[in-house]
Enzyme design. Sequence first.
Site, PDB file in Angstrom:
ATOM      1  N   GLN A 177       0.834  -1.195   0.000  1.00  0.00           N
ATOM      2  CA  GLN A 177       0.000   0.000   0.000  1.00  0.00           C
ATOM      3  C   GLN A 177       0.873   1.252   0.000  1.00  0.00           C
ATOM      4  OE1 GLN A 177      -0.981  -2.416   2.490  1.00  0.00           O
ATOM      5  NE2 GLN A 177      -2.773  -3.148   1.384  1.00  0.00           N
ATOM      6  N   CYS A 199      -6.119   0.931   7.187  1.00  0.00           N
ATOM      7  CA  CYS A 199      -5.031  -0.046   7.167  1.00  0.00           C
ATOM      8  C   CYS A 199      -4.339   0.010   8.517  1.00  0.00           C
ATOM      9  CB  CYS A 199      -4.044   0.245   6.041  1.00  0.00           C
ATOM     10  SG  CYS A 199      -2.609  -0.847   6.028  1.00  0.00           S
ATOM     11  N   CYS A 238      -1.890  -8.195   8.139  1.00  0.00           N
ATOM     12  CA  CYS A 238      -2.996  -7.254   7.951  1.00  0.00           C
ATOM     13  C   CYS A 238      -3.513  -6.873   9.336  1.00  0.00           C
ATOM     14  CB  CYS A 238      -4.107  -7.886   7.106  1.00  0.00           C
ATOM     15  SG  CYS A 238      -5.538  -6.802   6.854  1.00  0.00           S
ATOM     16  N   GLY A 250      -7.217  -6.697   9.595  1.00  0.00           N
ATOM     17  CA  GLY A 250      -7.688  -8.081   9.489  1.00  0.00           C
ATOM     18  C   GLY A 250      -7.543  -8.839  10.793  1.00  0.00           C
TER      19      GLY A 250
END
Length: 269
Positions: A39, A68, A212, A215
């Site tokens: 990213q 993020c 992540c 995540g």
Amino acid sequence: MHGLGNDFMVIDAISQHVHIRPEQVKRLSDRHFGIGFDQLLLVEPPGQPDVDFRYRIFNADGSEVEQCGNGARCFALYVSEKKLVNKPVIRVQTAKGVIELKLGEEGLVTVDMGKPRLTPADIPFLAEAPAPTYQIDVQGVQYDISAVSMGNPHGVLVIDDVLTAPLESVGATLESHERFPERANIGFMEIVHPGFVKLRVFERGAGETMACGSGACAAVVAGRLRGLLDSRVEVKLPGGNLRIQWDGEGHPVLMEGPAAFVFEGQVRL
């Protein structure tokens, strides 16, 4: 920079004018012909009075996304090391709300990711009412999936072994499944015990990454909603471990983990 191997190109858009186009991001993210990253992060001036910065995130495919977690930790270390701020807690504006970042010792950063969003319309996920799990069809096979937003949409599956998780098939299909109108990050979680899980994530617009952060937060929320996890959980990702705490509905999710610089340079945009 990187957070557990989830790597980023970070640009100071405060002391210089920066205009990023999706095709530029895609070119720069190429690991053979560009710089290479999962990213791209932009550090921008705040757009509202009660925050210190605006935080923008672009996936490797050029799409802009809302959140993020690993990037947030790198963001905190970046603005501190570059002396763009001098305070213990940094408030950052994202596309889906404000998060708080706190620098600790030895490069560890704690991120208050805010309260998870579980109402289907807020994720977004197509379902009539909130539930711990939903049945979703992938090529004729039914999967139980949890849907959570941590400022960005996540689907979480509980599996027996992350090593054999079907990321490239099931993960890729679920990422763009019609029930996720804005696509989603898909996590495959193996529960070792209530305080420790293993996780792999197929990220929206980037594929599988080493880690992540959002995540990991979504996975712990999903496990807690199913009654399978403690309030404080260590999450083992391919790039390393994060510590996630969630005390239940009505409470924010706290994520603690490292961030690191890799190199600095200049690029003509």
